[in-house]
Enzyme design. Structure first.
Site, PDB file in Angstrom:
ATOM      1  N   ASP A  51      -8.841   0.108   2.962  1.00 17.79           N
ATOM      2  CA  ASP A  51      -9.777   1.035   2.330  1.00 17.79           C
ATOM      3  C   ASP A  51     -11.026   0.277   1.917  1.00 17.79           C
ATOM      4  OD1 ASP A  51     -10.716   3.470   1.498  1.00 17.79           O
ATOM      5  OD2 ASP A  51      -9.520   3.577  -0.330  1.00 17.79           O
ATOM      6  N   HIS A 112      -3.996  -1.163  -1.767  1.00 18.42           N
ATOM      7  CA  HIS A 112      -3.979  -0.053  -0.816  1.00 18.42           C
ATOM      8  C   HIS A 112      -5.316   0.700  -0.956  1.00 18.42           C
ATOM      9  CE1 HIS A 112      -1.014   3.088   1.110  1.00 18.42           C
ATOM     10  NE2 HIS A 112      -2.142   2.982   1.784  1.00 18.42           N
ATOM     11  N   HIS A 131       0.829  -2.116  -4.771  1.00 21.72           N
ATOM     12  CA  HIS A 131       2.267  -1.977  -4.520  1.00 21.72           C
ATOM     13  C   HIS A 131       2.977  -3.308  -4.777  1.00 21.72           C
ATOM     14  CE1 HIS A 131       1.535   1.963  -2.834  1.00 21.72           C
ATOM     15  NE2 HIS A 131       0.699   1.449  -1.941  1.00 21.72           N
ATOM     16  N   ASP A 166      -3.848   6.806  -2.037  1.00 22.75           N
ATOM     17  CA  ASP A 166      -5.287   6.706  -2.248  1.00 22.75           C
ATOM     18  C   ASP A 166      -5.660   7.291  -3.604  1.00 22.75           C
ATOM     19  OD1 ASP A 166      -7.867   5.947  -1.593  1.00 22.75           O
ATOM     20  OD2 ASP A 166      -8.298   7.740  -0.418  1.00 22.75           O
ATOM     21  N   ASN A 267      -8.207   7.817   5.627  1.00 26.43           N
ATOM     22  CA  ASN A 267      -9.090   7.796   4.460  1.00 26.43           C
ATOM     23  C   ASN A 267     -10.399   8.542   4.716  1.00 26.43           C
ATOM     24  OD1 ASN A 267      -7.431   6.305   2.697  1.00 26.43           O
ATOM     25  ND2 ASN A 267      -8.015   4.395   3.725  1.00 26.43           N
TER      26      ASN A 267
END
Length: 384
Positions: A51, A112, A131, A166, A267
């Site tokens: 991202d 992430h 994570h 996200d 995304n």
């Protein structure tokens, strides 16, 4: 650190490895190449750029090094990092932002999705989905531009944020976030995926209130907001849809419309000037979830103009079979420059010629010389 590199193997023996699953994964789709002539791979990115977000001043934050269960990683033993790229430079390069803060565990950093929020005093906050040890948290950082560092301020955890993907920041500690699964247990997650249960959701978070504001998604993925803050865009990966929701003063969301695509939408970036959506996509999801070095996952970038009108315009800006760029997840533009990120591979930087791209207000378009295919997205009602 949990290493998920082999966790996809049981999936291949799953009793529901069926036609329905392959259809949701777009398994029969082959990419039609659409080339951009002035592109180069970004040096220093070898293990993903899942991202990214570009500030109005041209500074881009990039998350790198994601380890996601069942997905390939080219550097599974190293923690992830946040990279910075200045798109005002003639030939932009990336540098790793140093992370400070006594309570933050760098060794388990696994970034992430990410999003920024700029306060009234121009303080830039970076919110990052993390994570650590296959759990889900949101890490709040303060960007220190002169020091080229991130000061860790807080770790956010909540039972309604179990499988984060996200995030879109609404304030330093206020956001919408997607959960891409309902179950946490790996075995149950695999059944959820194969059955297409569509139980994933979107959560609204503040320190004083946390609630589900939208649900019923088959792998809720990217999320973003319109420049005027009135509409929220949600990517539903395995349904091949982008949903438009109206945002209300109490932060609830009402479904407005949905667009259906012949690709897996990941995304979503929103051009702050034009309001156009730029979407990183997976033409064939099977090649992402079941990685084969002899059959590489392709990359695809869509631009969606006039999404709030009855006739949105969808353009395939870039499409490539994986020999250059594997598994695109995100794309964003800044002053005639395009930056494309991937889930576990490299990143691509493109300079768009005036013949390929032009800044515009209202009704704008990519010129056909480099834009490739002009598509008409299928619009469906909110209930579908």
């Amino acid at each position: 650190m949990h290493k998920p590199a082999n966790s996809a193997k049981p999936f291949s023996r799953h009793p529901l490895s069926s036609l329905a699953l392959k259809t949701r994964m777009n398994a029969f789709q082959e990419v039609k190449p659409v080339d951009l002539p002035n592109c180069n791979l970004v040096k220093g990115i070898e293990a993903g750029s899942e991202d990214l977000e570009i500030l109005p001043n041209g500074l881009a934050f990039i998350s790198s090094g994601l380890k996601y269960p069942g997905i390939k990683s080219f550097d599974p033993d190293k923690p992830g990092k946040i990279l910075l790229m200045d798109l005002n430079e003639e030939n932009p390069t990336v540098l790793e932002l140093r992370i400070t803060g006594s309570t933050f565990d760098l060794s388990s950093f696994n970034p992430h999705g990410l999003s920024t929020f700029t306060d009234e005093d121009n303080t830039v906050y970076l919110l990052v989905v993390n994570h650590p040890d296959v759990k889900s948290t949101v890490e709040l950082f303060k960007f220190q531009e002169e020091e080229k560092s991130l000061l860790h301020l807080k770790t956010i955890r909540h039972e309604l944020l179990p499988n984060l993907n996200d995030i879109v920041a609404l304030g330093p500690e206020q956001f919408y976030a997607t959960n891409d699964h309902y179950f946490v247990d790996p075995y149950l997650r695999s059944w959820e995926l194969y059955l297409g249960l569509a139980w994933s959701n979107v959560v609204y978070y503040t320190p004083n209130e946390v609630r589900v504001v939208a649900d019923g998604f088959d792998f809720a993925n990217g999320i973003n907001i319109s420049p005027d803050g009135k509409f929220v865009y949600i990517a539903e990966l395995l349904a091949h849809k982008i949903h438009v929701y109206e945002k209300h003063a109490n932060w609830t969301l009402t479904p407005l419309k949905s667009l259906h695509f012949n690709t897996l939408v990941d995304n979503i970036s929103v051009d702050p000037v034009t309001g156009d959506l730029w979407v990183g996509c997976h033409p064939n999801g099977m090649k992402i979830f079941f990685y084969d070095p002899e059959n590489l996952p392709a990359s695809e970038v869509l631009q969606i103009q006039n999404i709030l009108t009855e006739e949105p315009r969808v353009t395939v800006v870039y499409a490539e079979n994986g020999t250059v760029l594997q598994g695109s997840t995100v794309a964003s533009v800044y002053k005639g420059q395009l930056l494309i990120g991937t889930v576990f591979h490299k990143a691509l930087y493109c300079k768009l010629k005036k013949a390929d791209w032009r800044p515009c207000h209202g009704n704008c378009e990519l010129i056909a010389s480099a834009a490739g295919h002009i598509l008409g997205a299928t619009e469906i009602s909110p209930g579908q």
